[in-house]
Design an enzyme around this catalytic site. Structure first.
Site, PDB file in Angstrom:
ATOM      1  N   GLY A 192      17.765  21.084 -27.042  1.00 23.21           N
ATOM      2  CA  GLY A 192      16.811  21.859 -26.261  1.00 23.21           C
ATOM      3  C   GLY A 192      17.289  21.863 -24.821  1.00 23.21           C
ATOM      4  CE  LYS A 249      18.412  15.296 -20.200  1.00 21.26           C
ATOM      5  NZ  LYS A 249      19.787  15.298 -19.762  1.00 21.26           N
ATOM      6  CB  VAL A 284      20.982  23.904 -10.098  1.00 16.03           C
ATOM      7  CG1 VAL A 284      22.366  24.034  -9.490  1.00 16.03           C
ATOM      8  CG2 VAL A 284      21.078  23.693 -11.600  1.00 16.03           C
ATOM      9  CB  CYS A 326      21.986  24.038 -19.702  1.00 21.19           C
ATOM     10  SG  CYS A 326      21.425  23.863 -18.021  1.00 21.19           S
TER      11      CYS A 326
HETATM   12  C1  UDX Z   1      23.399  19.950 -20.182  1.00 21.71           C
HETATM   13  C2  UDX Z   1      24.847  19.472 -19.926  1.00 21.71           C
HETATM   14  O1  UDX Z   1      24.993  18.145 -20.424  1.00 21.71           O
HETATM   15  C3  UDX Z   1      25.180  19.545 -18.453  1.00 21.71           C
HETATM   16  O2  UDX Z   1      26.532  19.171 -18.247  1.00 21.71           O
HETATM   17  C4  UDX Z   1      24.961  20.987 -18.008  1.00 21.71           C
HETATM   18  O3  UDX Z   1      25.321  21.213 -16.702  1.00 21.71           O
HETATM   19  C5  UDX Z   1      23.513  21.385 -18.249  1.00 21.71           C
HETATM   20  O4  UDX Z   1      23.222  21.228 -19.640  1.00 21.71           O
HETATM   21  P1  UDX Z   1      20.985  18.861 -19.998  1.00 21.71           P
HETATM   22  O5  UDX Z   1      20.506  20.154 -20.578  1.00 21.71           O
HETATM   23  O6  UDX Z   1      20.294  18.277 -18.826  1.00 21.71           O
HETATM   24  O7  UDX Z   1      22.526  19.010 -19.579  1.00 21.71           O
HETATM   25  O8  UDX Z   1      20.892  17.784 -21.165  1.00 21.71           O
HETATM   26  P2  UDX Z   1      21.816  17.045 -22.206  1.00 21.71           P
HETATM   27  O9  UDX Z   1      21.746  15.608 -21.924  1.00 21.71           O
HETATM   28  O10 UDX Z   1      23.160  17.654 -22.315  1.00 21.71           O
HETATM   29  O11 UDX Z   1      20.990  17.313 -23.572  1.00 21.71           O
HETATM   30  C6  UDX Z   1      20.786  18.624 -24.099  1.00 21.71           C
HETATM   31  C7  UDX Z   1      20.055  18.582 -25.415  1.00 21.71           C
HETATM   32  O12 UDX Z   1      20.870  18.030 -26.443  1.00 21.71           O
HETATM   33  C8  UDX Z   1      18.781  17.716 -25.404  1.00 21.71           C
HETATM   34  O13 UDX Z   1      17.783  18.357 -26.158  1.00 21.71           O
HETATM   35  C9  UDX Z   1      19.223  16.434 -26.085  1.00 21.71           C
HETATM   36  O14 UDX Z   1      18.159  15.752 -26.691  1.00 21.71           O
HETATM   37  C10 UDX Z   1      20.203  16.976 -27.109  1.00 21.71           C
HETATM   38  N1  UDX Z   1      21.188  15.975 -27.527  1.00 21.71           N
HETATM   39  C11 UDX Z   1      22.039  15.428 -26.605  1.00 21.71           C
HETATM   40  C12 UDX Z   1      21.272  15.598 -28.864  1.00 21.71           C
HETATM   41  O15 UDX Z   1      20.520  16.083 -29.723  1.00 21.71           O
HETATM   42  N2  UDX Z   1      22.228  14.680 -29.226  1.00 21.71           N
HETATM   43  C13 UDX Z   1      23.073  14.113 -28.339  1.00 21.71           C
HETATM   44  O16 UDX Z   1      23.893  13.292 -28.753  1.00 21.71           O
HETATM   45  C14 UDX Z   1      22.980  14.500 -26.983  1.00 21.71           C
END
Ligand code: UDX
Length: 450
Positions: free
Chosen positions: A275, A339, A13, A278
């Site tokens: 995962g 991801k 961040v 955040c």
């Molecule tokens: C998240 C928020 O999106 C962001 O706004 C915040 O500030 C920080 O946390 P991030 O953790 O980088 O961001 O990833 P994100 O793309 O949100 O994915 C989080 C998790 O959810 C990943 O494990 C991803 O694989 C999973 N996911 C996401 C799903 O299983 N299905 C989806 O449709 C979207």
């Protein structure tokens, strides 16, 4: 132009924020204690992978717009505004660990010599602004020597620069008009679309909502956003589980569901669960805040429970695919980072799955486009490769865990060779089913009965 210091400037961040603010024309001094990362950053290298970050960083270093140091006093002396972007990991009970934030505040109390705005970027529980203010007030006067404001980040890993330069909103929580004005000036170039170095992420038409509120509401907005996203994922995973039991097809269900404009198509992919650094951390912190305030967060507890169960669902699928013990079975995991599009393996459910499989004696091999080195560093026993053909070779079971495009294009006619074809588990619904069928490969799609 404002002189800005970033405390925790080498973290994800802090780095994206520092680079972003420097691009807007501010003079940024990024302070961090991590010597390895600082050394890399001074040479224009970033430990976290983020599309477009390194070239931009190098340009900013060349024109002296951003610098890196481990000296907090120097950063405080040279800055009118300090962004706190240190980590707030989860404690064992789910509450956010504020020790780094508190340590920073205690040093600022002794180091601030002129009016300084402290901007809290880290995701912190409601009440933290009060704690920081109390610590600083031991020596300084609020409103005269300092103000503390909340300005939560909404950065997705892998899309951090897009999220900085084209944010869906900017939220500022402050009780001081003086500090609010300083923040408006800092973001003004972004609202106007002016930068010192040209960047491709700003569109001339973009209009960024700028929300000014009180610090509590600003912090809760951030928690609410992540709790909502986590809920959406547990929601679709629960629908996928029911769909699988009653004979539905989750791909069609998600498509039909997303066509309702009130729901929308994005962020509805079923899978192994959420995962990353955040969502899990923040929803657990929100549950703790609710508990501490005698409020029973039934729904969010359910969201967390579904996420824990989801991991077991995938494990059960693997066990039933091999039909016997996992001992010495070769399991190929496609996707090791939390991801696609990131090299972050720290809070990856793929890594958790690897550990569970390893503990049952399976021989695990993993594929990732960006995170192979990081995965090996975290789990030296994990065989990891960027070569898909190698990873698929000889696998008894292949599990697709994220939506990496390369997985859509796998040539299944050669996968698993020279052994018999593997059993394939698609947790994301991304694989080419026709190609799997043509290759006579048995498969299982999470959320769809077959
Ligand atoms: C998240 C928020 O999106 C962001 O706004 C915040 O500030 C920080 O946390 P991030 O953790 O980088 O961001 O990833 P994100 O793309 O949100 O994915 C989080 C998790 O959810 C990943 O494990 C991803 O694989 C999973 N996911 C996401 C799903 O299983 N299905 C989806 O449709 C979207």
């Amino acid at each position: 132009m404002t002189d800005i210091g970033i405390i925790g400037g080498a973290g994800y961040v802090g780095l994206v924020t520092g680079v972003g603010l420097a691009t807007l024309g501010h003079k940024v001094s990024s302070m961090d204690l991590d010597q390895t990362r600082l050394k890399m950053l001074k040479n224009g290298k970033s430990a976290v992978y983020e599309d477009g970050l390194e070239p931009l960083l190098r340009q900013l270093i060349d024109i002296n717009q951003i610098s890196f140091t481990d000296d907090q006093s120097e950063t405080v002396r040279n800055s009118d505004v300090l962004f706190i972007a240190v980590g707030t990991p989860s404690l064992a009970d789910g509450a956010a660990d504020l020790s780094s934030v508190i340590a920073v505040a205690e040093r600022l109390r002794d180091e601030i010599r002129k009016y300084t705005v402290i901007v809290v970027k880290s995701t912190v529980p409601v009440g933290t602004i009060g704690i920081i203010t109390d610590i600083l007030s031991q020596k300084l006067r609020a409103g005269e020597d300092f103000d503390v404001v909340s300005n939560p980040e909404f950065l997705r890993e892998g899309s951090g620069l897009v999220d900085f330069f084209a944010p869906s909103r900017i939220i500022v929580g402050s009780t001081s008009e003086r500090a609010s004005k300083v923040l408006r000036e800092i973001y003004e170039p972004l609202l106007q679309g002016t930068t010192v170095v040209a960047v491709p992420w700003i569109s001339p038409e973009q209009e960024i909502p700028y929300v000014e509120t009180d610090p509590t509401s600003a912090q809760l907005t951030k928690y609410a956003a992540n709790a909502y996203l986590a809920t959406r994922i547990s929601f679709i995973n629960e629908i996928a589980g029911i769909s699988e039991k009653v004979g539905g097809n989750i791909g069609d269900i998600v498509y039909g569901l997303g066509l309702d404009p009130r729901i929308g198509p994005g962020y509805l992919k079923p899978g192994i669960g959420f995962g990353g650094p955040c969502l899990d951390k923040d929803i657990r912190a929100l549950v703790t805040v609710a508990d501490e305030n005698s409020y029973d967060p039934v729904m969010f507890n359910g969201v967390i429970r579904r996420n824990d169960l989801q991991m077991r669902e995938v494990m059960n699928k693997i066990s039933s695919a091999v039909g016997s013990s996992l001992y010495r079975k070769r399991i190929a995991l496609l996707g090791l980072a939390f991801k696609e599009g990131t090299n972050d393996v720290r809070h990856s459910l793929s890594i958790r799955l690897y550990r569970a499989l390893r503990d049952q004696g399976a021989s695990v091999v993993g594929h990732d486009v960006l995170a192979v080195e990081e995965a090996r560093e975290l789990e030296p026993g994990l065989e990891a490769s960027t070569e898909l053909t190698y990873v698929l070779k000889g696998a008894d079971v292949v599990v697709a865990l994220n939506s990496e495009q390369a997985y859509e294009e796998i040539d299944w006619t050669i996968a698993g060779m020279p052994n018999r074809p593997p059993f394939v588990i698609d947790t994301r619904g991304i694989l080419d089913l026709a190609a799997l069928e043509t290759a006579h490969i048995r498969f299982d799609i999470l959320g769809s009965a077959r």
